[in-house]
Design an enzyme around this catalytic site. Structure first.
Site, PDB file in Angstrom:
ATOM      1  N   CYS A  77     -10.853 -69.142   0.377  1.00 55.28           N
ATOM      2  CA  CYS A  77     -12.000 -68.849   1.238  1.00 55.28           C
ATOM      3  C   CYS A  77     -13.054 -69.966   1.171  1.00 55.28           C
ATOM      4  CB  CYS A  77     -12.580 -67.482   0.891  1.00 55.28           C
ATOM      5  SG  CYS A  77     -13.620 -66.802   2.208  1.00 55.28           S
ATOM      6  N   HIS A  99      -7.437 -64.044   1.844  1.00 53.37           N
ATOM      7  CA  HIS A  99      -7.548 -63.506   0.492  1.00 53.37           C
ATOM      8  C   HIS A  99      -6.220 -62.940  -0.023  1.00 53.37           C
ATOM      9  CE1 HIS A  99     -11.918 -63.771  -0.208  1.00 53.37           C
ATOM     10  NE2 HIS A  99     -11.958 -63.766   1.110  1.00 53.37           N
ATOM     11  N   GLU A 130      -5.512 -62.084  -2.965  1.00 54.17           N
ATOM     12  CA  GLU A 130      -5.746 -61.099  -4.036  1.00 54.17           C
ATOM     13  C   GLU A 130      -6.127 -59.734  -3.477  1.00 54.17           C
ATOM     14  OE1 GLU A 130      -9.750 -61.657  -2.627  1.00 54.17           O
ATOM     15  OE2 GLU A 130      -8.083 -63.058  -2.860  1.00 54.17           O
TER      16      GLU A 130
END
Length: 377
Positions: free
Chosen positions: A265, A350, A352
């Site tokens: 990001c 993202h 995760e």
């Protein structure tokens, strides 16, 4: 129930009912299209300086809990929803969403037409706004919205970063008895993670793949990072405009070629600047959990979680130096690249993501593979 007002800088005003704190907050008004994970949105530091609209019609019905927070407190400035549930029904819940946000001083406006509001922002672009549960003077709130600093040019990463270095050792935990996560391996590698607004699930994923993690403030020098003798360096997500973070970009530039680097990001954007690229502000950004991204190396499509309002301009990159690895299939924006000469790669989205999707977990394994290769040289 008391009234609450959302006033936008263009003079548009939406009225609804007040939940959360009886307060007034201002910020850039953005929207997120995810169906679940509202607590993760509340507590993601990347939302600092923003009032968030959630497009899922009902929010708060499964409550909140300590485990699902991405930081120690909520970071959103305010919340806008169609229907806000004042009760919670979930075995994991230990606090209602209304209480969770109220204790943090964050106002909520409910019972308004979020579909019309989002269509307005998609047409006009995200804009500054004020959410107030204490002031009902609509014109005065509009004037306040017009006085708010623009997100472009705003350094918020320096505001949300940790003030002190610390160690993180906790791996991913199962959310239910039926979920198999597996035990984290013994740490093989030491990763130094720059905190530009880092999410806890990133740290958990690094530990889950066999890393010992040291988190450092965003202003930590390249020399101090190298003095920690890391096997790899991680560049985190975070809020605001990447362009003002020139000291951080300078440090990253010094680290390229010294150690394997993985960015997510804002970390991706800062790497783009470090290799000579440029960034720009998107009209209304990408925020949600269902964005299709094509891996240019495998041609596979990943469904991914997003939260960003800026992007790296692919035309500004030297393609003799870097290779584009991921592209957004909705608007063809750049979602990832890697260095051709050094063990450096990054993605805009993202991997995760909590609660999900989980298509991109392999990127943490790729980071471990890079560190393994470097250690064997």
């Amino acid at each position: 129930m008391n009234p609450a007002i959302l006033a936008l800088e263009d003079g548009t005003v939406f009225e609804g009912r007040s939940f959360g704190a009886p307060a007034e907050r201002s910020g850039e008004v953005v929207f997120n299209t995810a169906l679940t994970g509202y607590q993760e949105v509340f507590t993601d530091p990347s939302y600092a300086g923003q009032i968030v609209i959630l497009t899922n019609p009902q929010i708060g019905n499964y409550g909140t809990n300590v485990e699902d927070s991405e930081a120690a407190r909520p970071y959103i400035e305010g919340l806008v929803v169609r229907e806000f549930s004042s009760i919670a029904s979930n075995w994991r819940s230990d606090a209602e969403a209304n209480t969770f946000l109220g204790q943090a001083g964050i106002p909520v406006v409910s019972d308004l037409d979020t579909r019309a509001l989002v269509r307005h922002l998609r047409t006009r672009g995200v804009m500054r706004g004020v959410l107030s549960a204490v002031d009902t003077d609509a014109q005065q709130l509009v004037e306040k919205a017009r006085a708010i600093p623009s997100m472009a040019g705003l350094d918020l990463a320096s505001v949300v970063t940790t003030p002190h270095q610390y160690e993180w050792t906790r791996p991913v935990d199962a959310c239910s008895p039926s979920e198999f996560v597996g035990r984290a391996p013994e740490p093989r590698f030491h990763v130094v993670a720059y905190d530009f607004g880092i999410k806890r699930n990133i740290l958990r994923r690094l530990v889950q793949t066999g890393c010992r993690v040291t988190v450092v403030p965003s202003f930590t020098s390249a020399e101090d990072v190298l003095a920690l003798n890391p096997d790899g360096i991680f560049l985190s997500n975070g809020p605001g405009d990447p362009e003002p973070l020139q000291p951080q970009v300078a440090n990253i530039r010094k680290l390229i070629g010294r150690k394997p680097i993985f960015g997510i990001c804002l970390g991706h954007q800062l790497l783009g600047l470090a290799v000579g690229g440029k960034t720009y502000k998107l009209k209304f950004g990408h925020r949600g959990a269902n964005h299709p991204v094509r891996n240019e190396l495998t041609q596979k499509v990943e469904i991914t979680s997003h939260n960003h309002g800026f992007a790296v301009d692919p035309d500004s990159l030297n393609l003799n130096e870097v290779e584009i690895t991921h592209v957004n299939l909705n608007d063809q924006t750049l979602e990832g690249f890697r260095h051709r000469s050094h063990p450096v790669f990054c993605v805009q989205y993202h991997p995760e993501a909590a609660p999900g999707p989980h298509d991109s977990h392999y990127l943490f394994d790729d980071f471990v593979k890079l560190m393994t290769l470097e250690c064997t040289k």
